[in-house]
Structure formats: C-alpha cells, structure tokens
Design a protein around this motif. Structure first.
Motif, mmCIF file in Angstrom:
data_model
loop_
_atom_site.group_PDB
_atom_site.id
_atom_site.type_symbol
_atom_site.label_atom_id
_atom_site.label_comp_id
_atom_site.label_asym_id
_atom_site.label_seq_id
_atom_site.Cartn_x
_atom_site.Cartn_y
_atom_site.Cartn_z
ATOM 1 N N GLY A 1 6.806 21.643 -2.325
ATOM 2 C CA GLY A 1 7.062 21.938 -0.920
ATOM 3 C C GLY A 1 6.291 21.078 0.046
ATOM 4 N N LEU A 2 5.587 20.093 -0.456
ATOM 5 C CA LEU A 2 4.790 19.229 0.404
ATOM 6 C C LEU A 2 5.681 18.460 1.376
ATOM 7 C CD1 LEU A 2 1.785 18.332 0.689
ATOM 8 C CD2 LEU A 2 2.363 16.400 -0.806
ATOM 9 N N LYS A 3 5.265 18.422 2.648
ATOM 10 C CA LYS A 3 6.032 17.716 3.680
ATOM 11 C C LYS A 3 5.319 16.410 4.008
ATOM 12 C CE LYS A 3 7.765 22.000 5.730
ATOM 13 N NZ LYS A 3 7.726 22.881 6.930
ATOM 14 N N LEU A 4 5.615 15.388 3.225
ATOM 15 C CA LEU A 4 4.951 14.106 3.369
ATOM 16 C C LEU A 4 5.909 13.073 3.942
ATOM 17 C CD1 LEU A 4 2.316 12.564 1.112
ATOM 18 C CD2 LEU A 4 4.224 11.126 1.809
ATOM 19 N N ILE A 5 5.497 12.422 5.024
ATOM 20 C CA ILE A 5 6.282 11.371 5.676
ATOM 21 C C ILE A 5 5.615 10.034 5.389
ATOM 22 C CG2 ILE A 5 7.195 10.490 7.852
ATOM 23 C CD1 ILE A 5 6.752 13.333 9.018
ATOM 24 N N ALA A 6 6.348 9.103 4.795
ATOM 25 C CA ALA A 6 5.814 7.777 4.494
ATOM 26 C C ALA A 6 6.213 6.805 5.592
ATOM 27 C CB ALA A 6 6.341 7.286 3.150
ATOM 28 N N ALA A 7 5.219 6.133 6.174
ATOM 29 C CA ALA A 7 5.484 5.121 7.190
ATOM 30 C C ALA A 7 6.148 3.899 6.573
ATOM 31 C CB ALA A 7 4.181 4.715 7.869
ATOM 32 N N GLU B 1 0.817 -1.211 0.000
ATOM 33 C CA GLU B 1 0.000 0.000 0.000
ATOM 34 C C GLU B 1 0.855 1.268 0.000
ATOM 35 O OE1 GLU B 1 -3.304 0.609 -0.252
ATOM 36 O OE2 GLU B 1 -3.579 -1.513 -0.707
ATOM 37 N N ASN B 2 1.941 1.257 0.761
ATOM 38 C CA ASN B 2 2.858 2.399 0.733
ATOM 39 C C ASN B 2 3.402 2.624 -0.667
ATOM 40 O OD1 ASN B 2 3.523 3.769 3.404
ATOM 41 N ND2 ASN B 2 3.622 1.635 4.030
ATOM 42 N N ALA B 3 3.852 1.543 -1.303
ATOM 43 C CA ALA B 3 4.456 1.668 -2.630
ATOM 44 C C ALA B 3 3.446 2.152 -3.663
ATOM 45 C CB ALA B 3 5.059 0.328 -3.058
ATOM 46 N N VAL B 4 2.220 1.641 -3.594
ATOM 47 C CA VAL B 4 1.191 2.056 -4.550
ATOM 48 C C VAL B 4 0.842 3.526 -4.348
ATOM 49 C CG1 VAL B 4 -1.208 1.728 -5.245
ATOM 50 C CG2 VAL B 4 0.246 -0.262 -4.839
ATOM 51 N N ALA B 5 0.629 3.932 -3.103
ATOM 52 C CA ALA B 5 0.235 5.314 -2.830
ATOM 53 C C ALA B 5 1.323 6.296 -3.265
ATOM 54 C CB ALA B 5 -0.066 5.482 -1.344
ATOM 55 N N LEU B 6 2.573 6.004 -2.932
ATOM 56 C CA LEU B 6 3.663 6.894 -3.319
ATOM 57 C C LEU B 6 3.827 6.936 -4.831
ATOM 58 C CD1 LEU B 6 6.300 5.998 -0.577
ATOM 59 C CD2 LEU B 6 4.911 8.077 -0.722
ATOM 60 N N SER B 7 3.629 5.801 -5.488
ATOM 61 C CA SER B 7 3.729 5.776 -6.948
ATOM 62 C C SER B 7 2.651 6.654 -7.578
ATOM 63 C CB SER B 7 3.616 4.340 -7.458
ATOM 64 O OG SER B 7 4.716 3.563 -7.035
ATOM 65 N N HIS B 8 1.449 6.653 -6.999
ATOM 66 C CA HIS B 8 0.405 7.547 -7.505
ATOM 67 C C HIS B 8 0.809 9.010 -7.359
ATOM 68 C CE1 HIS B 8 -3.321 5.475 -8.790
ATOM 69 N NE2 HIS B 8 -2.805 4.443 -8.133
ATOM 70 N N LEU B 9 1.403 9.355 -6.242
ATOM 71 C CA LEU B 9 1.816 10.748 -6.031
ATOM 72 C C LEU B 9 2.937 11.144 -6.989
ATOM 73 C CD1 LEU B 9 1.797 10.873 -2.126
ATOM 74 C CD2 LEU B 9 0.117 11.871 -3.691
ATOM 75 N N ILE B 10 3.838 10.225 -7.271
ATOM 76 C CA ILE B 10 4.963 10.510 -8.162
ATOM 77 C C ILE B 10 4.510 10.564 -9.615
ATOM 78 C CG2 ILE B 10 7.110 9.571 -9.104
ATOM 79 C CD1 ILE B 10 7.695 8.500 -6.242
ATOM 80 N N PHE B 11 3.916 9.472 -10.102
ATOM 81 C CA PHE B 11 3.628 9.352 -11.524
ATOM 82 C C PHE B 11 2.512 10.287 -11.981
ATOM 83 C CE2 PHE B 11 5.962 5.338 -11.098
ATOM 84 C CZ PHE B 11 6.710 5.335 -12.264
ATOM 85 N N TYR C 1 7.821 -1.021 -0.344
ATOM 86 C CA TYR C 1 8.728 -1.626 -1.320
ATOM 87 C C TYR C 1 9.331 -0.624 -2.299
ATOM 88 C CZ TYR C 1 6.646 -6.051 0.192
ATOM 89 O OH TYR C 1 6.232 -7.125 0.937
ATOM 90 N N LEU C 2 8.780 0.587 -2.370
ATOM 91 C CA LEU C 2 9.172 1.493 -3.447
ATOM 92 C C LEU C 2 10.644 1.896 -3.424
ATOM 93 C CD1 LEU C 2 8.053 2.904 -5.953
ATOM 94 C CD2 LEU C 2 7.704 4.922 -4.531
ATOM 95 N N PRO C 3 11.192 2.382 -2.286
ATOM 96 C CA PRO C 3 12.583 2.864 -2.352
ATOM 97 C C PRO C 3 13.598 1.809 -2.777
ATOM 98 C CG PRO C 3 11.496 3.717 -0.404
ATOM 99 C CD PRO C 3 10.574 2.684 -0.982
ATOM 100 N N THR C 4 13.396 0.552 -2.408
ATOM 101 C CA THR C 4 14.360 -0.487 -2.767
ATOM 102 C C THR C 4 14.115 -1.058 -4.159
ATOM 103 O OG1 THR C 4 13.001 -2.106 -1.585
ATOM 104 C CG2 THR C 4 14.866 -1.142 -0.393
ATOM 105 N N HIS C 5 12.974 -0.707 -4.780
ATOM 106 C CA HIS C 5 12.678 -1.190 -6.123
ATOM 107 C C HIS C 5 12.419 -0.024 -7.088
ATOM 108 C CE1 HIS C 5 12.165 -4.848 -3.804
ATOM 109 N NE2 HIS C 5 12.162 -5.536 -4.925
ATOM 110 N N ILE C 6 12.927 1.138 -6.734
ATOM 111 C CA ILE C 6 12.646 2.330 -7.527
ATOM 112 C C ILE C 6 13.265 2.248 -8.920
ATOM 113 C CG2 ILE C 6 14.660 3.661 -6.737
ATOM 114 C CD1 ILE C 6 11.051 4.997 -7.196
ATOM 115 N N GLY C 7 14.305 1.426 -9.092
ATOM 116 C CA GLY C 7 14.911 1.266 -10.411
ATOM 117 C C GLY C 7 13.930 0.775 -11.452
ATOM 118 N N ARG C 8 12.991 -0.069 -11.044
ATOM 119 C CA ARG C 8 11.979 -0.554 -11.987
ATOM 120 C C ARG C 8 11.072 0.590 -12.440
ATOM 121 N NH1 ARG C 8 10.632 -5.566 -13.593
ATOM 122 N NH2 ARG C 8 8.493 -5.938 -14.341
ATOM 123 N N SER C 9 10.747 1.487 -11.512
ATOM 124 C CA SER C 9 9.950 2.656 -11.872
ATOM 125 C C SER C 9 10.715 3.560 -12.827
ATOM 126 C CB SER C 9 9.561 3.428 -10.610
ATOM 127 O OG SER C 9 8.762 2.643 -9.752
#
Length: 333
Positions: A221-227, A202-212, A232-240
């Motif tokens: 300037g948004l101050k967003l903290i991801a729990a 869920e973290n990876a999907v939500a962050l991907s929506h915000l990015i893409f 999975y996103l930061p360790t698999h960001i190369g695929r993105s």
C-alpha cells in the motif's frame, strides 16, 4: 477525470532558513566539496545564476501562483529543494533541519492552501529518526515527505528503513523519491552529465532496490512517487524481468516479475520525450503517471501540460495524467 484540476506533483520550494541553520557547521563544507566534484566547475558556473534568477518563484507564494496560472496549473505538490537534504548532518542537527524544513514548507503552502500542498523531509542518514520526522511532517498538515535515492552507506533496501516504510503505508503518506547527487561522482563532472545521466541512474537504482529486496511486497500500500519518470527503469524493465526469470540471485527476494511492480508505484511525467512518456504510460499504466514539471528549475519544463499533450495520449489517459490521478491521491490524503 476531464473535470479534475491540473495537478503538478514535482515542484520545489527554497528554504533560506534551513540553509541559515546549517551555515558554518562541521560537515557542510565537505558535503559542498563533494557536490562540486560531482558536478564540475562548468556546471556550477551555470547553476548559480540559474538558481538566483529563480529565487522569487522558489520563495514567494504570490510569484509561484502567478507562474502556475500562466502554466495552467491549478495545484502544486511542493517539496523542498533536494539541496536541503543535508544527509551529512549529525542527529541533533538533522532533527533541527527536518523540523524547520517541515514547518517552513507548511508555512509557504498556507498562503494558498487550496492550491499548494506540501511535502517535508526525513533524515535518511539516521533511520531511527525517520518515523518521528514523518509524523512531524504529517502533523504540520503536509501530505508526506521527499527522500533521495540513498543515504551515505545505506540503500533504500536497508532493513533499518522498515519502520519508515511501515509508518508511511499505515498513514497513507506520500513518499516522493527525488535523487540528489549521483554516486558515479567525477565520471559525470562534465557537460552536466551529473544531472542528465546521474538523475535517471539514481532513480533506476533506488527503485530496483525497492523492487528486488521485497520492500514493495512487504508494503503493497505504499504511495511512492518517482521523479523523472522513474529514470531508466521503466523503459528497460525487460532486462530486470529477464534477470529475475533466469538467475536465482536476482529473483531471491521479490515474489513477482519486476515489471509487475511498476503498477504499484507512481511516476511523474517529466521525461522530456513524448515517445518515452507514451512508453511510461504503457509500462506503468495511465493511472500511475502524474503530471510533473520540476518547477521552476531549468531541467524542468515551463509547459508541463503542453509536454503531456505532445505525447498524443487518448483523452482519458491525458486527463488522468494531467490531474485526475494526482487529485485522487491528494483528496484521499
């Protein structure tokens, strides 16, 4: 940063008054039934006693402060238990929920305002109310709000949330992204996969929506903290990055490589693996990782500083994550 206080940005409070408000209302039983299906009976049998045993730490500021002392934590950023989202609620009920949750969280933190800072709630299921709810939270002295990874029928990339992102950026409010429930549903209803797999997904999907979708381009300037370290996103960001570079549909709405946006977000350190924590620091930057414990739940850590120390970071990075980064955020607010 070595002199900064130790700050835990992932700690929860339980609000019995919020649950009393929604008890017996239409929609609650259906929401609980969905949660039961997603988690499965074995998980519920463990979770009930686990939460009950932790109620003093979740509700009593004195017990919380004693536990913080034992952990070596000076300041907690306290957010409501995600079970209080109640995204099933109608507009009238949702307003009552967020107002009561904001006020109760602020009251809890007022017991030790130098050590407890709070976050409120917004009703993502009613986008037109999110700005008002954010303003109410800030008006209570809270530093921002906690949100889930989606609302029924809406992703965080939904254009209806643009006023909310705009207001959060304008005010400098903190937005803590903490999922509750995974839309993979019964596929994860055994062995607590609903949490161990579901939360990182869920973290990876939500962050991907915000990015893409370009949300982070429009609101730099948004101050967003991801729990949970962003899942999975930061360790698999190369695929993105690869998709963005090679496919026109993937790169249509965001201006830069997806990996470049990690340095615009904040991530807590709760990844349960020193190797993964080091990789998170490498990909996001040591200035973008904040200490997190998921206090006081069993999927957290009783020793957040020890877990951070196990990653073997350079001293400057260790102290930045231990508290320097978060303290700077809290002081700005």
């Amino acid at each position: 940063m070595s002199t900064a206080p130790t700050v835990d940005v992932h700690a929860h409070v339980l609000l019995p008054e919020t649950e009393a408000l929604v008890a017996g209302l239409p929609g609650l039983a259906e929401a609980k039934a969905l949660d039961a299906r997603r988690n499965g009976p074995a998980a519920l049998a463990v979770s009930g006693p686990m939460v009950r045993e932790r109620i003093p730490r979740l509700t009593d500021p004195a017990v919380r402060l004693a536990a913080m002392d034992a952990q070596g934590v000076d300041i907690q950023l306290v957010s409501p238990s995600p079970s209080h989202y109640h995204y099933w609620a109608d507009e009238e009920t949702a307003e009552k929920v967020y107002r009561l949750a904001n006020e109760a969280t602020a009251a809890h933190c007022s017991a030790a305002p130098d050590r407890l800072r709070g976050l409120g709630l917004v009703p993502l299921q009613h986008p037109d109310h999110t700005v008002r709810a954010l303003d109410h939270a800030l008006g209570q002295g809270l530093l921002g709000v906690e949100i889930s990874s989606h609302a029924p029928g809406r992703e965080l990339s939904d254009p209806a949330f643009e006023p909310f992102w705009t207001r959060a950026e304008e005010t400098g409010a903190l937005v803590f992204l903490h999922p509750f429930g995974c839309t993979l549903d019964e596929r994860l209803d055994r062995w607590y996969l609903s949490n161990t797999v579901g939360q990182p997904v869920e973290n990876a999907v939500a962050l991907s929506h915000l990015i893409f979708s370009g949300v982070l381009d429009r609101h730099p300037g948004l101050k967003l903290i991801a729990a949970h370290g962003g899942g999975y996103l930061p360790t698999h960001i190369g695929r993105s990055d690869h998709a963005w570079s090679t496919r026109s549909d993937a790169g249509a709405a965001c201006a830069h490589l997806p990996s470049s946006y990690l340095g615009r977000l904040y991530f807590d350190s709760l990844v349960h693996d020193p190797h993964v924590l080091r990789e998170l620091v490498r990909t996001a930057g040591a200035d973008r990782v904040l200490l997190g414990s998921d206090f006081p739940f069993d999927m957290g850590t009783e020793d957040p500083v020890g877990a951070l120390r196990a990653a073997g970071l350079p001293d400057a990075d260790f102290h930045a994550v231990r508290g320097g980064n978060a303290y700077a955020l809290l002081r700005k607010d």
